[in-house]
Design an enzyme around this catalytic site. Structure first.
Site, PDB file in Angstrom:
ATOM      1  N   GLY A  80      23.279  19.080  23.080  1.00  0.00           N
ATOM      2  CA  GLY A  80      24.496  18.321  22.837  1.00  0.00           C
ATOM      3  C   GLY A  80      24.572  17.115  23.750  1.00  0.00           C
ATOM      4  N   CYS A  97      18.296  22.948  25.829  1.00  0.00           N
ATOM      5  CA  CYS A  97      18.845  21.775  26.512  1.00  0.00           C
ATOM      6  C   CYS A  97      20.272  22.066  26.997  1.00  0.00           C
ATOM      7  CB  CYS A  97      18.771  20.552  25.605  1.00  0.00           C
ATOM      8  SG  CYS A  97      18.979  18.971  26.490  1.00  0.00           S
ATOM      9  N   TYR A  98      21.294  21.481  26.390  1.00  0.00           N
ATOM     10  CA  TYR A  98      22.670  21.751  26.792  1.00  0.00           C
ATOM     11  C   TYR A  98      22.985  23.244  26.700  1.00  0.00           C
ATOM     12  CZ  TYR A  98      27.794  21.524  26.892  1.00  0.00           C
ATOM     13  OH  TYR A  98      29.125  21.720  27.207  1.00  0.00           O
ATOM     14  N   HIS A 120      13.127  20.274  23.746  1.00  0.00           N
ATOM     15  CA  HIS A 120      13.570  20.464  22.359  1.00  0.00           C
ATOM     16  C   HIS A 120      12.400  20.959  21.502  1.00  0.00           C
ATOM     17  CE1 HIS A 120      17.663  18.739  22.498  1.00  0.00           C
ATOM     18  NE2 HIS A 120      17.173  18.073  23.533  1.00  0.00           N
ATOM     19  N   GLU A 131      12.595  22.062  18.536  1.00  0.00           N
ATOM     20  CA  GLU A 131      12.860  21.858  17.115  1.00  0.00           C
ATOM     21  C   GLU A 131      12.300  20.558  16.563  1.00  0.00           C
ATOM     22  OE1 GLU A 131      16.625  20.292  19.224  1.00  0.00           O
ATOM     23  OE2 GLU A 131      15.024  21.759  19.547  1.00  0.00           O
ATOM     24  N   SER A 191      20.363   9.082  -9.569  1.00  0.00           N
ATOM     25  CA  SER A 191      19.819   7.847  -9.030  1.00  0.00           C
ATOM     26  C   SER A 191      18.342   7.673  -9.362  1.00  0.00           C
ATOM     27  CB  SER A 191      19.987   7.834  -7.506  1.00  0.00           C
ATOM     28  OG  SER A 191      19.182   8.834  -6.914  1.00  0.00           O
ATOM     29  N   GLY A 192      17.707   8.752  -9.816  1.00  0.00           N
ATOM     30  CA  GLY A 192      16.273   8.714 -10.029  1.00  0.00           C
ATOM     31  C   GLY A 192      15.501   9.332  -8.885  1.00  0.00           C
ATOM     32  N   GLY A 193      16.202   9.620  -7.761  1.00  0.00           N
ATOM     33  CA  GLY A 193      15.563  10.223  -6.608  1.00  0.00           C
ATOM     34  C   GLY A 193      15.559  11.739  -6.675  1.00  0.00           C
ATOM     35  N   VAL A 194      14.844  12.353  -5.737  1.00  0.00           N
ATOM     36  CA  VAL A 194      14.691  13.802  -5.760  1.00  0.00           C
ATOM     37  C   VAL A 194      16.003  14.520  -5.450  1.00  0.00           C
ATOM     38  CG1 VAL A 194      13.949  13.914  -3.337  1.00  0.00           C
ATOM     39  CG2 VAL A 194      13.273  15.729  -4.911  1.00  0.00           C
ATOM     40  N   ASP A 195      16.845  13.944  -4.591  1.00  0.00           N
ATOM     41  CA  ASP A 195      18.080  14.625  -4.203  1.00  0.00           C
ATOM     42  C   ASP A 195      19.005  14.821  -5.398  1.00  0.00           C
ATOM     43  OD1 ASP A 195      16.976  14.371  -1.707  1.00  0.00           O
ATOM     44  OD2 ASP A 195      18.278  12.728  -1.083  1.00  0.00           O
ATOM     45  N   SER A 196      19.259  13.739  -6.127  1.00  0.00           N
ATOM     46  CA  SER A 196      20.157  13.842  -7.276  1.00  0.00           C
ATOM     47  C   SER A 196      19.519  14.664  -8.394  1.00  0.00           C
ATOM     48  CB  SER A 196      20.550  12.453  -7.786  1.00  0.00           C
ATOM     49  OG  SER A 196      19.431  11.735  -8.254  1.00  0.00           O
ATOM     50  N   LYS A 200      15.027  17.374   3.511  1.00  0.00           N
ATOM     51  CA  LYS A 200      14.284  16.809   2.381  1.00  0.00           C
ATOM     52  C   LYS A 200      13.149  17.719   1.927  1.00  0.00           C
ATOM     53  CE  LYS A 200      14.810  13.199   0.908  1.00  0.00           C
ATOM     54  NZ  LYS A 200      15.587  12.676  -0.250  1.00  0.00           N
TER      55      LYS A 200
END
Length: 520
Positions: A58, A85-86, A176, A178, A230-235, A376
């Site tokens: 954090g 870390c924090y 970190h 991750e 939108s044509g992208g993978v997310d949508s 993603k």
């Protein structure tokens, strides 16, 4: 539901920019993970029956007024706890140790020396390894005699510790694990959940698809949903998942913002009508978007205006769809965390996303965001589970605000036309060199500067275009691609020779962090 939650390792989010990335790495190890607020009580956490608990990093110091803290009884549950870390500093502070500003701050790569290689946390990790540090404070005095130092760096004596006392089973690391900049970080997190927490690692993306589609179905009932494509993978994955849940109750809308790549509109119409066989409505709102952006140079204001116009267009499109009361969006977790919407409320606001935090109060729809906790690469895996074609799943990301955030400064149609030509040439050469799948995102940026050049025997004073190519697993951190010089040479030569108004091409070699992937 029980199959997913048989093994769960929650992450207490103290506002670190990579908090959700910890969840991502744990899921990679086959264990379900999610963020929880630092305000969660020990009894509430115990009710989740966690196999382990992870405390995120954090931006605060443990001594800051209002710094996030946690219920100290969590450490007495008998459940293994890993502080990062924090999270390490806070735990040591709560147990009576001391945390002070380090004599030498550590930001970036550091060499870690492991002192106790027999400990399960460092199983099969080299004695000397690289880790990613991002801290000003560090633990200077350990709390009590039951603490065992495990590793150090040249400037951080307690880079990793273990506290085993009574019910306490705590491990802390100052670095970190991750982020991809820590090469053996995933190994360390896998050691924690498998070797220390005893998880079997049986969670799968197919489980997420089934449970999420059931939740969508229960929430939507007989109502209708509109989804922006939108044509992208997310949508695409959002539409496929919602369609799996409610079928014909889904109606997709494609908005031509005037900020798209060449031939984008035709590609979307053909792909989604042919593949999904769903109700697809196309709205040309390019004039309105360009009018909204006239004279605007601030990146946040661009995104805000695009987001507001986007929703206005959706609201108008929804009027012709009876019973449409939900709006499905392909919001991913990097969008959420970069917009400052972490569970702890401490995350810095890096940039607005058109579908996060920039929505007008009179939205009129309830939001459905089934990918909100995914990264993603997880979205791509989900797309495979849902049976989407490879050409959609592996398409490079394209920002929601489109080319507006790749034209730095004021957005105008002539500038967009220049950028479209440059972007098309760049992608043609990347595909021709068989580099498309080995790169995560490649695009051109039109800079708000001009430079002197020579073409023929004449002086030119034209635009500068930057090329950006990155490789990443999760888009929370990324490194710039070492593209072959001959490919860069062909791209530069073609852009300068074929695109009128450009006389210089530069290559962006910055990583994320400290830069972001998009320039705006």
């Amino acid at each position: 539901m029980s199959a997913i939650h048989d093994e769960i390792v929650p992450v207490i989010d103290f506002g670190g920019q990579t908090a959700q990335l910890i969840c991502r790495r744990v899921r990679d190890a086959g264990v379900f993970s999610l963020l929880v607020s630092p305000r969660i009580t020990a009894s509430e956490l115990a009710a989740m029956k966690p196999k382990g608990v992870i405390l995120s990093g954090g931006p605060s110091s443990v001594y800051d007024k209002g710094a996030p803290t946690m219920d100290p009884k969590i450490l007495e549950l008998g459940t293994p706890v890993l502080g990062i870390c924090y999270g390490m500093q806070l735990t040591c502070h709560l147990l009576g140790g001391k945390v002070k500003p380090g004599e030498s701050r550590e930001f970036g790569r550091a060499q870690l020396g492991i002192q106790d290689r027999k400990d399960q946390l460092f199983a099969n990790i080299p004695e000397k390894t690289t880790v990613w540090m991002s801290h000003g404070d560090q633990v200077t005095d350990l709390p009590g005699a039951m603490v065992q130092p495990l590793a150090s760096t040249p400037t951080c004596t307690y880079a990793a510790v273990r506290i085993i006392a009574g019910a306490r089973r705590f491990y802390g690391v100052q670095f970190h694990p991750e982020v991809t900049h820590t090469p053996h970080g995933s190994d360390l997190l896998r050691n924690f959940v498998h070797e220390i927490c005893g998880c079997r690692g049986t969670w799968k993306m197919a489980d997420y698809a089934e449970v999420t589609s059931r939740k969508i179905r229960e929430r939507i009932g007989s109502a209708h949903v509109i989804c922006g494509l939108s044509g992208g993978v997310d949508s695409a994955v959002t539409a496929a998942l919602v369609h799996k849940a409610i079928g014909k109750q889904l109606h997709c809308v494609f908005v031509d913002t005037g900020l798209l790549r060449n031939a984008e509109r035709g590609l979307v119409e053909q792909t989604f009508r042919d593949h999904f066989h769903i109700d697809l409505r196309v709205v040309d709102a390019s004039d309105q978007f360009l009018s909204d952006l006239a004279g605007i140079t601030d990146p946040q204001e661009k995104r805000r205006r695009i987001g507001h116009r986007f929703i206005d267009v959706f609201k108008n499109a929804a009027k012709s769809i009876p019973g449409a009361s939900f709006l499905a969006q392909g919001t991913l977790y990097p969008d959420v965390i970069e917009s400052g919407h972490g569970h702890a409320g401490e995350s810095a606001n890096i940039k607005l996303h058109h579908n996060v935090g920039g929505l007008p109060a009179d939205l009129g729809f309830e939001l459905v965001e089934p990918l909100r906790e995914l990264f993603k690469d997880e979205v791509r895996k989900l797309g495979e589970v849902l049976g989407l074609p490879e050409s959609l799943i592996w398409r490079h990301p394209f920002p929601g605000p489109g080319l507006a955030v790749r034209v730095l400064g004021e957005v105008t149609k002539p500038k967009l036309d220049i950028l479209r030509e440059c972007d098309e040439i760049l992608l043609e050469e990347i595909v021709a060199a068989n580099l498309y799948r080995s790169t995560s995102q490649v695009f051109a940026v039109l800079l708000p500067v001009q430079s002197v050049g020579v073409m023929g025997d004449g002086r030119t004073y034209d635009s500068v275009v930057a090329i950006r190519a990155v490789e990443t697993q999760d888009f929370m951190s990324a490194d710039w691609c070492r593209l072959p010089y001959e490919v860069l040479g062909r791209v530069s030569s073609r852009i300068i020779n074929e695109v009128r108004g450009v006389n210089r091409v530069v290559y962006d070699i910055s990583s994320k962090p400290p830069a972001t992937i998009e320039w705006e």
